[in-house]
Design a protein around this motif. Structure first.
Motif, PDB file in Angstrom:
ATOM      1  N   MET A 113      36.165  46.446  39.721  1.00 53.67           N
ATOM      2  CA  MET A 113      35.541  45.185  39.888  1.00 53.67           C
ATOM      3  C   MET A 113      36.857  44.470  40.122  1.00 53.67           C
ATOM      4  N   SER A 114      36.342  43.393  40.916  1.00 53.80           N
ATOM      5  CA  SER A 114      37.726  42.500  40.943  1.00 53.80           C
ATOM      6  C   SER A 114      38.236  41.526  40.003  1.00 53.80           C
ATOM      7  N   PRO A 115      39.249  41.232  39.656  1.00 55.95           N
ATOM      8  CA  PRO A 115      40.028  40.392  38.789  1.00 55.95           C
ATOM      9  C   PRO A 115      39.261  39.125  38.699  1.00 55.95           C
ATOM     10  N   VAL A 116      39.056  38.621  37.534  1.00 59.77           N
ATOM     11  CA  VAL A 116      38.511  37.281  37.329  1.00 59.77           C
ATOM     12  C   VAL A 116      39.444  36.176  37.288  1.00 59.77           C
TER      13      VAL A 116
ATOM     14  N   GLU B 250      37.875  52.092  28.502  1.00 57.09           N
ATOM     15  CA  GLU B 250      36.809  51.105  28.313  1.00 57.09           C
ATOM     16  C   GLU B 250      37.292  49.735  28.866  1.00 57.09           C
ATOM     17  N   ASP B 251      38.417  49.423  28.660  1.00 55.93           N
ATOM     18  CA  ASP B 251      39.137  48.067  29.229  1.00 55.93           C
ATOM     19  C   ASP B 251      39.280  48.224  30.757  1.00 55.93           C
ATOM     20  N   TYR B 252      38.998  49.087  31.688  1.00 59.52           N
ATOM     21  CA  TYR B 252      39.262  48.979  32.793  1.00 59.52           C
ATOM     22  C   TYR B 252      38.183  48.217  33.395  1.00 59.52           C
ATOM     23  N   LEU B 253      38.174  47.477  34.390  1.00 64.13           N
ATOM     24  CA  LEU B 253      37.166  46.836  35.187  1.00 64.13           C
ATOM     25  C   LEU B 253      36.589  47.451  36.022  1.00 64.13           C
TER      26      LEU B 253
ATOM     27  N   PRO C  25      27.118  42.380  35.087  1.00 61.16           N
ATOM     28  CA  PRO C  25      27.087  41.187  35.731  1.00 61.16           C
ATOM     29  C   PRO C  25      27.762  40.121  34.994  1.00 61.16           C
ATOM     30  N   ASP C  26      28.104  38.957  35.527  1.00 64.53           N
ATOM     31  CA  ASP C  26      28.571  37.900  34.750  1.00 64.53           C
ATOM     32  C   ASP C  26      28.036  37.368  33.230  1.00 64.53           C
TER      33      ASP C  26
ATOM     34  N   ALA D 155      30.818  34.577  42.073  1.00 63.04           N
ATOM     35  CA  ALA D 155      31.771  35.407  43.048  1.00 63.04           C
ATOM     36  C   ALA D 155      32.548  34.395  43.821  1.00 63.04           C
ATOM     37  N   ASP D 156      33.641  35.101  44.047  1.00 61.81           N
ATOM     38  CA  ASP D 156      34.507  34.408  45.164  1.00 61.81           C
ATOM     39  C   ASP D 156      35.083  35.553  46.229  1.00 61.81           C
ATOM     40  N   SER D 157      35.954  36.313  45.670  1.00 63.94           N
ATOM     41  CA  SER D 157      36.549  37.552  46.328  1.00 63.94           C
ATOM     42  C   SER D 157      35.440  38.554  46.519  1.00 63.94           C
ATOM     43  N   SER D 158      34.410  38.519  45.685  1.00 65.18           N
ATOM     44  CA  SER D 158      33.565  39.892  45.704  1.00 65.18           C
ATOM     45  C   SER D 158      32.255  39.351  46.227  1.00 65.18           C
ATOM     46  N   ILE D 159      32.102  38.372  46.922  1.00 64.05           N
ATOM     47  CA  ILE D 159      31.002  37.716  47.458  1.00 64.05           C
ATOM     48  C   ILE D 159      30.218  38.653  48.321  1.00 64.05           C
ATOM     49  N   ASP D 160      30.928  39.495  49.221  1.00 60.95           N
ATOM     50  CA  ASP D 160      30.197  40.357  49.886  1.00 60.95           C
ATOM     51  C   ASP D 160      29.460  41.349  49.313  1.00 60.95           C
ATOM     52  N   TYR D 161      30.380  42.093  48.137  1.00 59.64           N
ATOM     53  CA  TYR D 161      29.681  43.112  47.547  1.00 59.64           C
ATOM     54  C   TYR D 161      28.764  42.632  46.731  1.00 59.64           C
TER      55      TYR D 161
END
Length: 185
Positions: A39-42, A25-28, A83-84, A112-118
């Motif tokens: 998901m990208s790390p925060v 459950e703690d996987y992103l 979602p955030d 988003a920063d690194s995940s903006i396109d996704y």
């Protein structure tokens, strides 16, 4: 180009995989259109922005909403993104027996920063397809807020790009005006 077959998962299968311990459950991770995505790390700026938005809405709306922060929502039988931030219709059970669905959501926000396109090209069309009425995408790279309204098949008919000098009026659950310098850097 070789295209390999993919296994698509229903939401029930996804939950069984997590319950079995194969995926913790703690996987992103999130399930989108039957596929499991990591998901990208925060990062620091991302986390700070989510905190600022959470604080702003808690201050302005109080008990008129339930604020979900990086919690799953159920879009359909094969999509459960995280979602955030979401502004949810209040419920006495605080969604204890099921994840919120599109009809429970006033506003959905992705940061988003690194995940903006996704987020922009993959998740937002899925939100439109599932009739999320309003979505905000905070683009940390450009320091902009993209507002998506009026969902159609898999796109939003109204899209606005705003900067930190702008303000924005939210109409649900009540009318409030937000100065974007409180959100953007």
């Amino acid at each position: 180009m070789l295209t390999l077959p993919r296994k698509k998962f229903a939401l029930e299968e996804y939950h069984q995989i997590i319950a079995s311990g194969v995926l913790r459950e703690d996987y992103l991770i999130e399930l989108i259109n039957g596929e499991i995505f990591e998901m990208s790390p925060v990062g620091f700026r991302h986390a700070s922005c989510v905190k600022k938005i959470n604080y702003l809405f808690a201050e302005k709306l109080g008990s008129k909403v339930i604020i979900g922060v990086q919690d799953p929502i159920k879009l359909n039988d094969n999509s459960e993104p995280q979602p955030d931030l979401v502004l949810l219709k209040p419920r006495d059970d605080f969604y204890a027996n099921q994840h919120p669905t599109p009809e429970n959501i006033f506003l959905l926000i992705e940061v988003a920063d690194s995940s903006i396109d996704y987020d922009r090209n993959f998740k937002i069309p899925i939100y439109a397809e599932n009739k999320i009425k309003e979505v905000w995408l905070v683009d940390l790279n450009q320091n902009l807020l993209e507002v998506y309204q009026n969902p159609q098949k898999n796109y939003y008919q109204n899209i606005k790009k705003l900067c930190s000098e702008d303000s924005l009026t939210l109409t649900q659950p009540e009318v409030i005006t937000i100065s974007l310098d409180r959100i953007l850097f």
